[in-house]
Design a protein around this motif. Structure first.
Motif, short mmCIF file in Angstrom:
data_model
loop_
_atom_site.label_atom_id
_atom_site.label_comp_id
_atom_site.label_asym_id
_atom_site.label_seq_id
_atom_site.Cartn_x
_atom_site.Cartn_y
_atom_site.Cartn_z
N ALA A 1 52.19 47.64 37.36
CA ALA A 1 51.12 46.79 37.86
C ALA A 1 49.80 47.27 37.28
CB ALA A 1 51.08 46.82 39.38
N PHE A 2 49.01 46.35 36.74
CA PHE A 2 47.67 46.64 36.27
C PHE A 2 46.70 46.20 37.36
CE2 PHE A 2 50.27 46.05 32.56
CZ PHE A 2 49.83 47.02 31.66
N ARG A 3 45.86 47.10 37.82
CA ARG A 3 44.87 46.77 38.84
C ARG A 3 43.48 46.93 38.25
NH1 ARG A 3 48.91 49.60 41.86
NH2 ARG A 3 50.03 48.10 43.13
N VAL A 4 42.74 45.82 38.20
CA VAL A 4 41.41 45.82 37.61
C VAL A 4 40.39 45.84 38.73
CG1 VAL A 4 39.81 44.58 36.10
CG2 VAL A 4 42.28 44.47 35.66
N SER A 5 39.44 46.78 38.66
CA SER A 5 38.36 46.86 39.64
C SER A 5 37.08 47.19 38.89
CB SER A 5 38.67 47.93 40.70
OG SER A 5 38.68 49.21 40.10
N ASP A 6 36.00 47.33 39.64
CA ASP A 6 34.72 47.64 39.01
C ASP A 6 34.76 48.95 38.25
OD1 ASP A 6 33.68 45.32 40.05
OD2 ASP A 6 32.79 46.29 41.79
N GLY A 7 35.59 49.87 38.71
CA GLY A 7 35.66 51.19 38.09
C GLY A 7 36.55 51.26 36.86
N GLY A 8 37.27 50.19 36.54
CA GLY A 8 38.16 50.19 35.39
C GLY A 8 39.52 49.64 35.75
N VAL A 9 40.52 50.11 35.04
CA VAL A 9 41.89 49.62 35.22
C VAL A 9 42.79 50.80 35.57
CG1 VAL A 9 43.86 48.50 34.09
CG2 VAL A 9 41.54 47.79 33.54
N THR A 10 43.67 50.58 36.55
CA THR A 10 44.68 51.58 36.85
C THR A 10 46.05 50.95 36.62
OG1 THR A 10 44.77 50.99 39.20
CG2 THR A 10 43.27 52.77 38.56
N ILE A 11 47.01 51.77 36.30
CA ILE A 11 48.38 51.32 36.10
C ILE A 11 49.25 52.09 37.08
CG2 ILE A 11 50.30 51.12 34.49
CD1 ILE A 11 48.26 51.14 32.23
N ALA A 12 50.12 51.38 37.77
CA ALA A 12 51.02 52.01 38.72
C ALA A 12 52.40 51.38 38.60
CB ALA A 12 50.50 51.85 40.15
N ARG A 13 53.39 52.08 39.06
CA ARG A 13 54.73 51.50 39.11
C ARG A 13 54.69 50.35 40.11
NH1 ARG A 13 57.67 55.80 40.51
NH2 ARG A 13 57.50 55.34 42.71
N ALA A 14 55.23 49.20 39.73
CA ALA A 14 55.25 48.04 40.61
C ALA A 14 56.54 48.10 41.42
CB ALA A 14 55.18 46.74 39.80
N ASP A 15 56.41 48.44 42.67
CA ASP A 15 57.58 48.46 43.53
C ASP A 15 58.00 47.03 43.84
OD1 ASP A 15 57.71 51.26 43.58
OD2 ASP A 15 56.18 51.34 45.14
N GLY A 16 59.24 46.84 44.17
CA GLY A 16 59.83 45.52 44.31
C GLY A 16 59.16 44.57 45.27
N ASP A 17 58.47 45.04 46.29
CA ASP A 17 57.92 44.15 47.30
C ASP A 17 56.55 43.59 46.95
OD1 ASP A 17 60.18 44.51 48.78
OD2 ASP A 17 59.30 46.03 50.10
N GLU A 18 55.91 44.10 45.92
CA GLU A 18 54.58 43.64 45.58
C GLU A 18 54.65 42.29 44.87
OE1 GLU A 18 51.99 46.40 43.68
OE2 GLU A 18 52.76 48.06 44.86
N ASP A 19 53.72 41.42 45.18
CA ASP A 19 53.63 40.12 44.56
C ASP A 19 52.21 39.94 44.05
OD1 ASP A 19 53.34 37.41 43.95
OD2 ASP A 19 54.71 36.78 45.52
#
Length: 107
Positions: free
Chosen positions: A36-54
């Motif tokens: 999962a790529f998460r974009v916020s004001d501070g930049g981008v983070t990458i995390a493992r996308a667990d099965g329940d996230e949509d």
């Protein structure tokens, strides 16, 4: 003490990139895994996308939260008439909140 890993990856003409092996290992993902790529004001983070996230729901909930924060005066209770109308339209519908939602959705 945390370990910092920095890897550089090139984006192709199709907008694709390879997640470097050290990053895949740190995230605990392999072929077929999801990130999962998460974009916020501070930049981008990458995390493992667990099965329940949509990502669609997360994006929608983020939009709602921002809109409520920007316009709190717009939050109003349903009128009794509208609540009754909604109830009458959904009375005979069986709903299982654990069922998968069908169809295609894209960001």
């Amino acid at each position: 003490m945390s370990i910092t890993i920095e890897e550089i990856s090139t984006i192709t003409a199709k907008g694709q990139t390879t997640v470097p092996k050290a990053v895949r290992q740190a995230l605990g993902v392999d072929y077929g895994g999801r990130i999962a790529f998460r974009v916020s004001d501070g930049g981008v983070t990458i995390a493992r996308a667990d099965g329940d996230e949509d990502p669609i729901i997360e994006t929608f909930l983020g939009f709602l939260a921002a809109d409520i924060k920007a316009h709190p005066q717009a939050i109003k209770a349903l009128s009794p008439e509208l609540a009754a109308r909604i109830a009458s339209l959904t009375d005979d519908m069986a709903v299982n909140l654990d069922d998968e939602i069908g169809g295609d959705a894209a960001l």
